[in-house]
Design a protein around this motif. Structure first.
Motif, PDB file in Angstrom:
ATOM      1  N   GLY A  50       4.209   0.284  19.800  1.00 12.63           N
ATOM      2  CA  GLY A  50       2.420   0.087  19.405  1.00 12.63           C
ATOM      3  C   GLY A  50       2.829   0.916  18.062  1.00 12.63           C
ATOM      4  N   VAL A  51       1.795   0.759  17.214  1.00 12.49           N
ATOM      5  CA  VAL A  51       1.396   1.031  15.870  1.00 12.49           C
ATOM      6  C   VAL A  51      -0.029   1.073  15.891  1.00 12.49           C
ATOM      7  CG1 VAL A  51       1.163  -0.743  13.763  1.00 12.49           C
ATOM      8  CG2 VAL A  51       2.935  -1.499  15.058  1.00 12.49           C
ATOM      9  N   THR A  52      -0.136   2.021  14.727  1.00  5.49           N
ATOM     10  CA  THR A  52      -1.901   2.558  14.284  1.00  5.49           C
ATOM     11  C   THR A  52      -1.514   2.571  12.379  1.00  5.49           C
ATOM     12  OG1 THR A  52      -0.543   4.835  14.290  1.00  5.49           O
ATOM     13  CG2 THR A  52      -1.297   4.031  15.716  1.00  5.49           C
ATOM     14  N   SER A  53      -2.992   2.258  12.279  1.00  6.60           N
ATOM     15  CA  SER A  53      -3.061   2.252  10.980  1.00  6.60           C
ATOM     16  C   SER A  53      -4.325   2.964  10.642  1.00  6.60           C
ATOM     17  CB  SER A  53      -3.248   0.468  10.830  1.00  6.60           C
ATOM     18  OG  SER A  53      -4.609   0.381  10.966  1.00  6.60           O
ATOM     19  N   ASN A  54      -4.404   3.340   9.234  1.00  5.12           N
ATOM     20  CA  ASN A  54      -5.623   4.444   8.772  1.00  5.12           C
ATOM     21  C   ASN A  54      -5.999   3.934   7.368  1.00  5.12           C
ATOM     22  OD1 ASN A  54      -4.438   5.743   6.633  1.00  5.12           O
ATOM     23  ND2 ASN A  54      -3.087   6.795   9.001  1.00  5.12           N
ATOM     24  N   PRO A  55      -6.818   4.600   6.946  1.00  2.79           N
ATOM     25  CA  PRO A  55      -6.999   3.811   5.418  1.00  2.79           C
ATOM     26  C   PRO A  55      -6.025   4.305   4.575  1.00  2.79           C
ATOM     27  CG  PRO A  55      -8.661   4.184   6.625  1.00  2.79           C
ATOM     28  CD  PRO A  55      -7.828   5.080   7.440  1.00  2.79           C
ATOM     29  N   ALA A  56      -5.623   5.424   4.628  1.00  2.76           N
ATOM     30  CA  ALA A  56      -4.800   5.272   3.855  1.00  2.76           C
ATOM     31  C   ALA A  56      -3.557   4.415   3.298  1.00  2.76           C
ATOM     32  CB  ALA A  56      -4.212   7.403   4.482  1.00  2.76           C
ATOM     33  N   ILE A  57      -2.957   4.517   5.214  1.00  4.73           N
ATOM     34  CA  ILE A  57      -2.136   3.148   4.751  1.00  4.73           C
ATOM     35  C   ILE A  57      -2.455   1.608   4.220  1.00  4.73           C
ATOM     36  CG2 ILE A  57      -0.214   1.908   6.922  1.00  4.73           C
ATOM     37  CD1 ILE A  57      -0.681   4.657   8.335  1.00  4.73           C
ATOM     38  N   PHE A  58      -3.787   1.208   4.998  1.00  2.00           N
ATOM     39  CA  PHE A  58      -3.661  -0.174   4.271  1.00  2.00           C
ATOM     40  C   PHE A  58      -4.102   0.329   2.734  1.00  2.00           C
ATOM     41  CE2 PHE A  58      -5.252  -1.491   8.730  1.00  2.00           C
ATOM     42  CZ  PHE A  58      -4.872  -2.747   8.086  1.00  2.00           C
ATOM     43  N   GLU A  59      -4.502   1.269   2.050  1.00  2.00           N
ATOM     44  CA  GLU A  59      -4.532   1.628   0.813  1.00  2.00           C
ATOM     45  C   GLU A  59      -3.250   1.215   0.366  1.00  2.00           C
ATOM     46  OE1 GLU A  59      -4.494   3.320  -3.450  1.00  2.00           O
ATOM     47  OE2 GLU A  59      -3.532   4.062  -1.614  1.00  2.00           O
ATOM     48  N   GLN A  60      -2.219   1.638   0.290  1.00  2.00           N
ATOM     49  CA  GLN A  60      -0.578   1.976   0.549  1.00  2.00           C
ATOM     50  C   GLN A  60      -0.813   0.274   0.590  1.00  2.00           C
ATOM     51  OE1 GLN A  60       1.236   4.014  -1.438  1.00  2.00           O
ATOM     52  NE2 GLN A  60      -0.699   4.861  -1.568  1.00  2.00           N
ATOM     53  N   ALA A  61      -0.558  -0.138   1.267  1.00  2.00           N
ATOM     54  CA  ALA A  61      -0.333  -1.644   1.215  1.00  2.00           C
ATOM     55  C   ALA A  61      -0.933  -2.396   0.685  1.00  2.00           C
ATOM     56  CB  ALA A  61      -0.492  -1.720   2.635  1.00  2.00           C
ATOM     57  N   ILE A  62      -2.726  -2.693   1.647  1.00  2.00           N
ATOM     58  CA  ILE A  62      -3.039  -3.940   0.457  1.00  2.00           C
ATOM     59  C   ILE A  62      -3.275  -3.721  -1.187  1.00  2.00           C
ATOM     60  CG2 ILE A  62      -5.182  -5.123   0.239  1.00  2.00           C
ATOM     61  CD1 ILE A  62      -5.165  -4.947   3.079  1.00  2.00           C
ATOM     62  N   GLY A  63      -3.273  -2.282  -1.134  1.00  2.00           N
ATOM     63  CA  GLY A  63      -3.864  -1.843  -2.787  1.00  2.00           C
ATOM     64  C   GLY A  63      -2.236  -1.981  -3.596  1.00  2.00           C
ATOM     65  N   HIS A  64      -1.271  -1.474  -3.087  1.00  2.00           N
ATOM     66  CA  HIS A  64      -0.297  -1.932  -3.965  1.00  2.00           C
ATOM     67  C   HIS A  64       0.722  -2.693  -3.844  1.00  2.00           C
ATOM     68  CE1 HIS A  64      -1.312   2.123  -5.727  1.00  2.00           C
ATOM     69  NE2 HIS A  64      -1.781   2.185  -4.276  1.00  2.00           N
ATOM     70  N   GLY A  65       0.779  -3.680  -2.499  1.00  2.00           N
ATOM     71  CA  GLY A  65       1.479  -4.893  -2.083  1.00  2.00           C
ATOM     72  C   GLY A  65       1.327  -6.240  -2.760  1.00  2.00           C
ATOM     73  N   ALA A  66       2.467  -6.998  -3.448  1.00  2.00           N
ATOM     74  CA  ALA A  66       2.310  -8.023  -3.870  1.00  2.00           C
ATOM     75  C   ALA A  66       2.149  -8.757  -3.076  1.00  2.00           C
ATOM     76  CB  ALA A  66       3.960  -7.744  -4.921  1.00  2.00           C
ATOM     77  N   GLU A  67       2.989  -8.511  -2.309  1.00  2.00           N
ATOM     78  CA  GLU A  67       2.504 -10.057  -1.081  1.00  2.00           C
ATOM     79  C   GLU A  67       1.003 -10.659  -0.713  1.00  2.00           C
ATOM     80  OE1 GLU A  67       2.429  -6.470   1.560  1.00  2.00           O
ATOM     81  OE2 GLU A  67       3.611  -6.744  -0.108  1.00  2.00           O
ATOM     82  N   TYR A  68      -0.389  -9.686  -1.195  1.00  2.00           N
ATOM     83  CA  TYR A  68      -1.259  -9.527  -0.748  1.00  2.00           C
ATOM     84  C   TYR A  68      -2.419 -10.063  -2.150  1.00  2.00           C
ATOM     85  CZ  TYR A  68      -0.816  -6.782   3.349  1.00  2.00           C
ATOM     86  OH  TYR A  68      -0.412  -6.072   4.470  1.00  2.00           O
ATOM     87  N   GLU A  69      -1.156 -10.671  -2.927  1.00  2.00           N
ATOM     88  CA  GLU A  69      -1.565 -11.410  -4.560  1.00  2.00           C
ATOM     89  C   GLU A  69      -2.066 -12.770  -3.678  1.00  2.00           C
ATOM     90  OE1 GLU A  69       0.408 -10.919  -7.833  1.00  2.00           O
ATOM     91  OE2 GLU A  69       0.649  -8.673  -7.468  1.00  2.00           O
ATOM     92  N   GLU A  70      -1.569 -12.977  -3.035  1.00  2.00           N
ATOM     93  CA  GLU A  70      -1.700 -15.173  -3.108  1.00  2.00           C
ATOM     94  C   GLU A  70      -2.780 -14.457  -1.818  1.00  2.00           C
ATOM     95  OE1 GLU A  70       1.738 -16.483  -2.370  1.00  2.00           O
ATOM     96  OE2 GLU A  70       3.269 -16.543  -3.886  1.00  2.00           O
ATOM     97  N   ALA A  71      -2.773 -13.799  -0.959  1.00  2.00           N
ATOM     98  CA  ALA A  71      -3.829 -14.153   0.091  1.00  2.00           C
ATOM     99  C   ALA A  71      -4.578 -14.130  -0.356  1.00  2.00           C
ATOM    100  CB  ALA A  71      -3.543 -12.823   1.434  1.00  2.00           C
ATOM    101  N   VAL A  72      -4.970 -13.234  -1.691  1.00  2.00           N
ATOM    102  CA  VAL A  72      -6.348 -12.892  -2.159  1.00  2.00           C
ATOM    103  C   VAL A  72      -7.242 -14.188  -2.782  1.00  2.00           C
ATOM    104  CG1 VAL A  72      -7.542 -11.689  -3.861  1.00  2.00           C
ATOM    105  CG2 VAL A  72      -5.803 -10.164  -2.390  1.00  2.00           C
TER     106      VAL A  72
END
Length: 949
Positions: A46-68
């Motif tokens: 299984g996998v769990t997420s929370n706002p802190a995890i997503f903040e690190q992922a989306i806020g600092h993940g370069a791979e989301y630039e193209e998605a945005v």
């Protein structure tokens, strides 16, 4: 499946009935196969997420630039909508990877968790609504919706289970709260059974946090030992043991419940148990074994969710032995001893829950702020930018205010129409401007039809008859966009000065003009008498009823609507009664004249929407342009006495300043406080200014930074810049300042949507016009002094302060009353034309440069519906010189006993009376004879007085 796995400490946990979930998610981690590899090699289930995890992922993940970028190309989205689209896609992909686990375990494992907004932790209704929405959006049977275990959320948890939604209940610290959560789960299942609905497919876990408890309890122990507590030895013995004991006893409650007849009845229907999930299992104290909270909590029917580092550590050297059900009596004694020693586990658990929710809110703020920044970067020049250049002390105060707004959720509360953001009065009834684009798009066809009709009928001109909020916005649009090729010229008349009215009459051909009569209430004096005059002019020019040449813009049910129906107006456009006049530029009051002038209303609305989204409830203060701007203005005024907001604009968008004057002055200038807007004052060198200014630069395109503003910044003056890449972004400036003004009003502690002192001026004017209608003349008044062509008037208090000498001595005494942080208001009831504007600019600049105070230069009666509110209701820091004059010629008003000149005179006298009643330092000078000569003399007197000072 498990038989094919390599033998490692991680895979060995399955033999003890425990599932390992990963407390981590990121798009590239899923897409490059690392998640699938862990499922295959580590028995990850299984996998769990929370706002802190997503903040690190989306806020600092370069791979989301193209998605945005891709998402914004498909449509306009807020930061919150962007985040949700990204997060939902990540969760969906992870669900697909884990679906085989879900299927092979019969829905026992294979889940991926997605959290409802932490902002809703104490709102059961909205938590449930969001849980439903996320459940539907992800649309995978192996998603779990995380809901925090607050007291308020318990009903939402129960109802979500009853509706068949998988729930991960998070932030559990206390056994007592866990008991309530498990009870809610049972009740939710029982509701389904009673309704004849299946329960076997529902999965749920109760996330019990561990290490944070020891972190807090151990700190208390260490402080008491350091203070040489007599119980130091007993306290030392409890270090690192309370959290595990607490978890063990929670597990005992779980075992007792699943052994009960009540549970057995549900199990017979196929129900799954709500497993305890151990969260926060990485050690915080380096003195402890790094896998302590994994090894001690291994037991049947449980889950442990591990961050990557702890998972790797356990894979490397963990010992998979079932210890959870052992040492139960010892655990009970540990908790009793903790209670005896006053370690207050219940209080710690309550605090940790509160802090956990707050921490997730902070992380969510950071996440949404990062997404908002990405959105802004992708939109680039399509979005107007707001930047602040503040001194260190002011900047720190604004940052602190932003943090307070984040903690109090005030941005969201504005969008929720929560009047407690301001005075908890009627404010919620005046927030319709938040929906202007939605409403504008709904009426778009009618605006576009008006534009086509104006063009088809060959109108050469459009004349808007309005005042204040109904006139200043369209005036900005006309002066910014000009005349559309092949379209009519838009004129805006907002004066009762007979010379001004006559000038507009000469500028148009009534037979080829569309007249727009605009008034929210329909009872405003000026539009009504202007209508009477121009209806008569059009009727004469056409030789028949001019009804098809007239359009009304007004609120539903107004007297103007009645008149328009009686006279057969071509169109009636309705305003929104929940939008005040000064906030109405993006409603029918601005859009109908814009459409008539041939402007692209659809494009204006689309551009506005980009700024609305930038100021959205999902955008935290730190990256919210409207909030940042409003806090800067409000904090500067309240904490630093910088309440003179001075606009410095690029020439093409300079007219925006007059609209901003009205917005700020009428919204904030009341109850003895407020922002005093200063528009059109020529920029000077730093030494001519006091320390009461905030400068707002309105910069267009790629113009270089104004050297004067650069010097002011370097001298320590705060400078705020609104950078418009294109004139079409003027509508974004409208909205961002509307939002900022509402925010500043909150900081000032006032209702930014009323205008009590404007109404008082109207009352005084009505008294005087009524008297004229009854007697044929205005009440007599006598000047307290005369000097040639200048006569001076004042109330008794001001007369005593000014003496009874020559024009020079009276004016000198008046300006001698100007003190530090005051401002001077020149209020001229004369025609607003180029020559008179130049005269006011000359006089105000002399006063500013010599007295080092802010100057406001206004024309009456136009300013009465604008800055007049602040002059009367704001801080008593204004020194006013009202200028009136004999009219060279007057104009009668058809159907009325009085003329335009009489109305203007009544307005000037009513204005002055209210200034006096408010204790303002005010002097009226009346020019008899030729106006030009009188103005020249007055300007020379001011120059001579200042040179001799």
């Amino acid at each position: 499946m498990e038989g094919t796995l390599p033998e490692t400490p991680l895979t060995g946990l399955a033999r003890h009935g425990q599932s390992i979930w990963l407390d981590f998610i990121r798009r590239d981690f899923v897409e490059d196969g690392r998640l699938a590899a862990m499922v295959k090699e580590d028995a990850l289930k299984g996998v769990t997420s929370n706002p802190a995890i997503f903040e690190q992922a989306i806020g600092h993940g370069a791979e989301y630039e193209e998605a945005v970028q891709a998402l914004l190309e498909t449509g306009s989205l807020t930061a919150g909508e962007l985040y949700e689209a990204l997060a939902v896609e990540d969760i969906r992909q992870a669900c697909q990877v884990l679906r085989p686990v879900f299927d092979e375990t019969g829905g026992r494992d294979g889940y991926v968790s997605l959290e409802v907004s932490p902002y809703l932790a104490h709102d059961a209704k909205r938590s449930l609504e969001e849980a439903r929405r996320l459940w539907q959006q992800v649309d995978h049977p192996n998603v779990m919706i995380k809901i925090p275990a607050t007291e308020e959320a318990i009903p939402a948890i129960e109802q979500a289970i009853a509706e068949g939604i998988n729930v991960n209940v998070t932030l559990l610290f206390a056994i007592g709260m866990y008991e309530k959560v498990l009870e809610a789960y049972l009740k939710g299942l029982e509701t389904r059974v009673k309704a004849g609905l299946p329960v076997g497919h529902i999965g749920s876990v109760a996330s019990f946090f561990v290490s944070r408890i020891d972190g807090r309890i151990d700190a208390r122990i260490d402080r008491r030992i350091a203070a040489e507590d007599p119980e130091s030895e007993a306290l030392q013995a409890l270090r690192g043991k309370v959290a595990i004991a607490n978890a063990r006893m929670a597990y005992q409650h779980y075992l007792s419940v699943i052994a009960s007849p009540r549970w057995q009845a549900l199990a017979a229907k196929g129900a799954q148990t709500q497993r305890l999930l151990w969260a926060s299992t990485s050690t915080k104290d380096k003195a402890y074994r790094d896998v302590l909270y994994v090894e001690e909590l291994i037991g049947a029917d449980t889950v442990n969710t591990l961050p990557p580092r702890t998972l790797e550590a356990f894979r490397d050297h963990g010992v998979p032995e079932g210890r959870l059900a052992q040492n139960v009596e010892a655990a009970r004694k540990i908790l009793l001893e903790a209670e005896r020693l006053g370690l207050d586990l219940d209080g710690v658990a309550t605090t940790l829950l509160e802090e956990g929710v707050a921490a997730f809110e902070v992380a969510f703020d950071g996440l949404l702020g990062a997404v908002a920044a990405r959105r802004e970067a992708v939109l680039g020049e399509r979005l107007m930018r707001v930047s602040l250049a503040l001194s260190g002390e002011l900047e720190n105060a604004v940052v602190a205010a932003g943090k307070s707004w984040s903690q109090d959720g005030k941005v969201r509360r504005i969008w929720e129409r929560d009047a407690s953001v301001w005075t908890n009065g009627p404010e919620s009834k005046w927030l319709g401007w938040l929906d202007v684009v939605k409403n504008g798009r709904a009426a778009l066809e009618t605006y576009e039809a008006l534009g086509r009709e104006v063009k088809e009928r060959g109108y050469s001109d459009v004349l808007l008859l309005a005042m204040g909020g109904s006139s200043l916005g369209p005036e900005v649009l006309e002066e910014t966009f000009g005349r559309v090729a092949g379209g009519p010229k838009l004129h805006v008349l907002d004066s009762t000065d007979p010379q001004q009215v006559a000038s507009f009459r000469k500028a148009i051909d009534p037979a080829k003009t569309l007249f727009i009569v605009s008034s929210k209430s329909g009872s405003t004096l000026e539009p009504n008498i202007l209508f009477a005059y121009f209806w008569d002019q059009a009727e004469k020019a056409l030789g028949r009823s001019p009804s098809e040449h007239f359009v009304a813009v007004t609120d539903p049910g107004s007297s103007l609507e009645t008149l328009a129906k009686e006279r057969g107006f071509a169109h009636i456009f309705h305003g929104n009664p929940e939008i005040g006049g000064r906030y109405s530029v993006l409603s029918a009051f601005g859009l109908a004249p814009a459409a008539a002038a041939g402007y692209d209303v659809r494009s204006l609305l689309d551009s506005t929407q980009l700024m609305i989204e930038a100021c959205d409830a999902s955008v935290p203060p730190v990256t919210n342009p409207g909030v940042n701007l409003g806090l800067a203005l409000g904090v500067a005024a309240t904490s630093f006495r910088r309440d003179k907001v001075t606009f410095v604009a690029s020439q093409k968008i300079a007219s925006l300043g007059a609209w901003l004057e009205q917005l700020l002055a009428e919204s904030t200038g009341k109850n003895g406080t407020g922002l005093i807007p200063i528009d059109g004052e020529p920029l000077g060198t730093p030494e001519v200014y006091g320390d009461d200014r905030v400068f707002v630069e309105l910069r267009l395109g790629h113009e270089p930074v104004n050297p004067g503003l650069k010097a002011l910044r370097e001298a320590g003056h705060p400078v705020v810049t609104l950078h418009l890449d294109d004139v079409s972004q003027i509508v974004q400036a409208f909205f961002v300042f509307e939002f900022a003004t509402a925010v500043a009003g909150s900081v000032l502690g006032i209702d930014p949507f009323d205008q009590p002192d404007v109404e008082f001026s109207k009352v005084e004017t009505r008294k005087l016009t009524k008297a004229y209608a009854e007697t044929g003349h205005l009440p007599e008044e006598t000047p307290f002094a005369k000097d040639g062509d200048l006569a001076f008037y004042a109330d008794e208090r001001n007369r005593e302060a000014l003496g009874n000498g020559s024009a020079e001595t009276i004016l000198k005494a008046h300006f001698d009353r100007v003190g530090k942080n005051d401002y001077i208001g020149l209020l001229a009831y004369i025609e607003r034309n180029k020559a008179h504007i130049a005269w006011e600019q000359t006089v105000r600049t002399e006063l500013r440069d010599q007295l080092h105070v802010a100057t406001a230069a206004q024309f009456g009666p136009r300013f009465l519906h604008s800055t007049g509110q602040a002059y009367k209701g704001g801080p008593n820091s204004g020194v006013f010189l009202q200028v009136t004059a004999d009219d060279a010629a007057d104009l009668p008003i058809p159907g009325h006993a009085y003329s335009f000149g009489v109305v203007k005179a009544a307005q000037a006298r009513g204005d002055f009376d209210v200034l006096a009643a408010r204790g303002r330092r005010a002097l009226r000078v009346h020019i008899a004879g030729p106006l030009h000569a009188g103005l020249d003399r007055l300007a020379q007197l001011v120059t001579d007085i200042l040179k001799g000072a």
